[in-house]
Motif scaffolding. Structure first.
Motif, mmCIF file in Angstrom:
data_model
loop_
_atom_site.group_PDB
_atom_site.id
_atom_site.type_symbol
_atom_site.label_atom_id
_atom_site.label_comp_id
_atom_site.label_asym_id
_atom_site.label_seq_id
_atom_site.Cartn_x
_atom_site.Cartn_y
_atom_site.Cartn_z
ATOM 1 N N ILE A 14 -22.858 -8.856 11.016
ATOM 2 C CA ILE A 14 -21.431 -8.783 10.706
ATOM 3 C C ILE A 14 -20.945 -7.332 10.677
ATOM 4 C CG2 ILE A 14 -19.690 -9.248 8.912
ATOM 5 C CD1 ILE A 14 -21.371 -11.647 8.068
ATOM 6 N N VAL A 15 -21.860 -6.395 10.384
ATOM 7 C CA VAL A 15 -21.483 -4.994 10.183
ATOM 8 C C VAL A 15 -20.687 -4.409 11.353
ATOM 9 C CG1 VAL A 15 -22.371 -2.651 9.840
ATOM 10 C CG2 VAL A 15 -23.369 -4.560 8.570
ATOM 11 N N PRO A 16 -21.144 -4.566 12.617
ATOM 12 C CA PRO A 16 -20.354 -3.999 13.712
ATOM 13 C C PRO A 16 -18.933 -4.565 13.782
ATOM 14 C CG PRO A 16 -22.552 -4.567 14.469
ATOM 15 C CD PRO A 16 -22.396 -5.167 13.106
ATOM 16 N N HIS A 17 -18.784 -5.858 13.491
ATOM 17 C CA HIS A 17 -17.447 -6.466 13.503
ATOM 18 C C HIS A 17 -16.592 -5.900 12.378
ATOM 19 C CE1 HIS A 17 -18.701 -9.385 16.516
ATOM 20 N NE2 HIS A 17 -19.778 -9.614 15.786
ATOM 21 N N MET A 18 -17.217 -5.669 11.230
ATOM 22 C CA MET A 18 -16.509 -5.091 10.091
ATOM 23 C C MET A 18 -16.031 -3.678 10.423
ATOM 24 S SD MET A 18 -18.065 -4.152 6.327
ATOM 25 C CE MET A 18 -19.066 -2.815 7.034
ATOM 26 N N VAL A 19 -16.927 -2.881 10.995
ATOM 27 C CA VAL A 19 -16.572 -1.507 11.367
ATOM 28 C C VAL A 19 -15.477 -1.505 12.419
ATOM 29 C CG1 VAL A 19 -17.428 0.618 12.422
ATOM 30 C CG2 VAL A 19 -18.853 -0.611 10.773
ATOM 31 N N ALA A 20 -15.581 -2.431 13.388
ATOM 32 C CA ALA A 20 -14.576 -2.514 14.446
ATOM 33 C C ALA A 20 -13.207 -2.863 13.882
ATOM 34 C CB ALA A 20 -14.992 -3.550 15.486
ATOM 35 N N ALA A 21 -13.189 -3.809 12.954
ATOM 36 C CA ALA A 21 -11.912 -4.225 12.365
ATOM 37 C C ALA A 21 -11.283 -3.097 11.550
ATOM 38 C CB ALA A 21 -12.122 -5.453 11.487
ATOM 39 N N SER A 24 -11.834 0.140 11.804
ATOM 40 C CA SER A 24 -11.476 1.298 12.630
ATOM 41 C C SER A 24 -10.397 0.974 13.653
ATOM 42 C CB SER A 24 -12.719 1.822 13.362
ATOM 43 O OG SER A 24 -13.219 0.854 14.264
ATOM 44 N N GLY A 25 -10.098 -0.325 13.811
ATOM 45 C CA GLY A 25 -9.065 -0.721 14.758
ATOM 46 C C GLY A 25 -9.585 -1.041 16.140
ATOM 47 N N VAL A 26 -10.900 -0.895 16.354
ATOM 48 C CA VAL A 26 -11.472 -1.181 17.665
ATOM 49 C C VAL A 26 -11.319 -2.659 18.011
ATOM 50 C CG1 VAL A 26 -13.608 -1.176 19.025
ATOM 51 C CG2 VAL A 26 -13.099 0.720 17.471
ATOM 52 N N ALA A 27 -11.332 -3.519 16.991
ATOM 53 C CA ALA A 27 -11.214 -4.958 17.247
ATOM 54 C C ALA A 27 -9.903 -5.299 17.942
ATOM 55 C CB ALA A 27 -11.319 -5.735 15.934
ATOM 56 N N ALA A 28 -8.912 -4.440 17.792
ATOM 57 C CA ALA A 28 -7.632 -4.675 18.469
ATOM 58 C C ALA A 28 -7.816 -4.694 19.982
ATOM 59 C CB ALA A 28 -6.627 -3.593 18.073
ATOM 60 N N LEU A 29 -8.831 -3.963 20.469
ATOM 61 C CA LEU A 29 -9.110 -3.960 21.901
ATOM 62 C C LEU A 29 -9.435 -5.360 22.402
ATOM 63 C CD1 LEU A 29 -9.771 -2.466 24.577
ATOM 64 C CD2 LEU A 29 -12.106 -2.185 23.711
ATOM 65 N N PHE A 30 -10.244 -6.096 21.621
ATOM 66 C CA PHE A 30 -10.609 -7.453 22.025
ATOM 67 C C PHE A 30 -9.414 -8.395 21.923
ATOM 68 C CE2 PHE A 30 -14.645 -5.599 20.585
ATOM 69 C CZ PHE A 30 -15.390 -5.778 21.739
ATOM 70 N N LYS A 36 -15.394 -13.738 18.248
ATOM 71 C CA LYS A 36 -14.457 -14.348 17.314
ATOM 72 C C LYS A 36 -14.546 -13.709 15.931
ATOM 73 C CE LYS A 36 -12.211 -17.362 18.331
ATOM 74 N NZ LYS A 36 -10.875 -17.392 18.964
ATOM 75 N N LEU A 37 -15.704 -13.132 15.606
ATOM 76 C CA LEU A 37 -15.843 -12.473 14.309
ATOM 77 C C LEU A 37 -14.949 -11.242 14.222
ATOM 78 C CD1 LEU A 37 -19.605 -12.634 13.216
ATOM 79 C CD2 LEU A 37 -17.606 -13.429 11.953
ATOM 80 N N SER A 38 -14.892 -10.468 15.312
ATOM 81 C CA SER A 38 -14.025 -9.287 15.305
ATOM 82 C C SER A 38 -12.562 -9.689 15.153
ATOM 83 C CB SER A 38 -14.214 -8.478 16.598
ATOM 84 O OG SER A 38 -15.431 -7.773 16.576
ATOM 85 N N MET A 63 -10.197 -2.886 2.444
ATOM 86 C CA MET A 63 -10.770 -3.697 3.511
ATOM 87 C C MET A 63 -12.299 -3.634 3.493
ATOM 88 S SD MET A 63 -8.235 -3.234 6.809
ATOM 89 C CE MET A 63 -9.201 -4.406 7.764
ATOM 90 N N LEU A 64 -12.831 -2.470 3.156
ATOM 91 C CA LEU A 64 -14.282 -2.327 3.059
ATOM 92 C C LEU A 64 -14.825 -3.196 1.934
ATOM 93 C CD1 LEU A 64 -16.885 -0.968 3.945
ATOM 94 C CD2 LEU A 64 -16.357 0.926 2.407
ATOM 95 N N LEU A 65 -14.138 -3.211 0.794
ATOM 96 C CA LEU A 65 -14.557 -4.034 -0.336
ATOM 97 C C LEU A 65 -14.524 -5.518 0.032
ATOM 98 C CD1 LEU A 65 -15.303 -4.461 -3.309
ATOM 99 C CD2 LEU A 65 -12.864 -4.381 -3.858
ATOM 100 N N LEU A 66 -13.447 -5.953 0.664
ATOM 101 C CA LEU A 66 -13.329 -7.355 1.072
ATOM 102 C C LEU A 66 -14.426 -7.720 2.077
ATOM 103 C CD1 LEU A 66 -9.437 -7.627 1.529
ATOM 104 C CD2 LEU A 66 -10.807 -8.463 -0.392
ATOM 105 N N SER A 67 -14.726 -6.801 2.980
ATOM 106 C CA SER A 67 -15.778 -7.050 3.978
ATOM 107 C C SER A 67 -17.133 -7.193 3.318
ATOM 108 C CB SER A 67 -15.820 -5.897 4.992
ATOM 109 O OG SER A 67 -14.608 -5.781 5.693
ATOM 110 N N LEU A 68 -17.407 -6.358 2.327
ATOM 111 C CA LEU A 68 -18.689 -6.422 1.622
ATOM 112 C C LEU A 68 -18.820 -7.727 0.842
ATOM 113 C CD1 LEU A 68 -19.025 -2.738 0.349
ATOM 114 C CD2 LEU A 68 -20.260 -3.832 2.237
ATOM 115 N N VAL A 69 -17.716 -8.193 0.267
ATOM 116 C CA VAL A 69 -17.730 -9.482 -0.430
ATOM 117 C C VAL A 69 -18.005 -10.602 0.571
ATOM 118 C CG1 VAL A 69 -16.326 -11.161 -1.697
ATOM 119 C CG2 VAL A 69 -16.219 -8.732 -2.292
ATOM 120 N N PHE A 70 -17.375 -10.531 1.741
ATOM 121 C CA PHE A 70 -17.607 -11.529 2.792
ATOM 122 C C PHE A 70 -19.081 -11.534 3.204
ATOM 123 C CE2 PHE A 70 -17.875 -12.950 7.166
ATOM 124 C CZ PHE A 70 -17.049 -14.064 7.199
#
Length: 203
Positions: A46-53, A55-61, A120-122, A144-151
Motif C-alpha cells: 500500500i505504501v507506494p499508493h499512499m506516497v503517490a496519493a 505527493s499528487g502522482v496518483a493524479a497522473l493515473f 485502483k488503490l492509487s 493524509m499521512l495519519l489517515l493512510s497509516l490508520v488504513f
C-alpha cells in the motif's frame, strides 16, 4: 479520527480482494506465521499508493488513460500468473511433501506485488483520503499521512485475522489431499476471476 472514516475503511479492507485471498491461501498452506508475513507484505504494498496519493502522482493515473491501463494490465498479468502458479505448484496449495512452506521472502514479495500492481488503490487514495481532510486543516499532508497509516494498520489487522483463522483449519486441510486440491483450484479460480474483474474496470 471520525467514525465515518473508520467504518468506511473497515468495509473497504474487509471486502474480499486479492490481498485477502492471498493471505487466506498463505494461512492454509504455511500456517499462522506465513499468514502474518503475507498480511505484512500486502500492507507494505500500500505504501507506494499512499506516497503517490500524498505527493499528487496518483493524479497522473486519474488523468492519463495510458498510464492507468499500463499498470492495470500489469496487475492483470500478475494475477493470472498467480492463478497459474497455484495450479502448478508442487504439492497442493504449494506445500512440499515434507510440509515446508514457501520461503518468507517469496511470500512477502508476492504479497507486495499483488497490491503494488493494483492501480485502483492509487485512485482510491486520491478520491478517498481528501474527503476526510478539512479545507481549514492546518497540516493537510500530515493529516493524509495519519489517515493512510490508520488504513494500513487496519489492513494488516484484518488480513492477519483472516490468515490466522485460515491457519487453524490447516491441519484438517493437510489430512486430505482431495481437500487440498479443491482449495488449490478454488484459489486459482479466484485469482483468475479477480484478474478478469480488474481487466474490466475503468477509472
Amino acid at each position: 479520527m471520525s467514525w465515518e472514516f473508520l467504518l468506511t475503511t473497515f468495509i473497504v479492507v474487509a471486502s474480499p480482494g486479492t490481498g485477502a485471498i492471498y493471505t487466506l491461501a498463505a494461512g492454509l498452506s504455511g500456517g499462522a506465521k506465513a499468514s502474518l508475513v503475507a498480511a505484512c507484505g500486502c500492507t507494505l504494498g500500500i505504501v507506494p499508493h499512499m506516497v503517490a496519493a500524498i505527493s499528487g502522482v496518483a493524479a497522473l493515473f486519474h488523468t492519463s488513460d495510458m498510464a492507468f491501463q499500463a499498470l492495470k494490465f500489469a496487475g492483470v498479468a500478475y494475477l493470472l500468473f498467480m492463478a497459474w502458479s497455484m495450479l502448478r505448484a508442487k504439492g497442493a496449495l504449494g506445500i512440499d511433501q515434507d510440509g515446508a512452506m514457501l520461503d518468507a521472502r517469496q511470500v512477502i514479495g508476492k504479497a507486495i506485488l499483488i497490491n503494488l500492481l493494483n492501480p485502483k488503490l492509487s485512485i482510491f487514495f486520491l478520491a478517498f483520503l481528501p474527503q476526510f481532510v478539512g479545507a481549514d486543516e492546518p497540516a493537510p499532508i500530515a493529516r493524509m499521512l495519519l489517515l493512510s497509516l490508520v488504513f494500513m494498520a487496519m489492513t494488516f489487522a484484518v488480513f492477519a485475522t483472516y490468515g490466522v483463522f485460515a491457519s487453524t483449519l490447516r491441519r484438517y486441510v493437510l489430512t486430505s489431499l482431495r481437500v487440498q486440491r479443491w482449495m488449490q483450484r478454488s484459489f486459482a479460480t479466484a485469482f483468475g476471476l479477480l484478474a478478469l474483474q480488474l481487466a474490466a474496470t475503468n477509472r
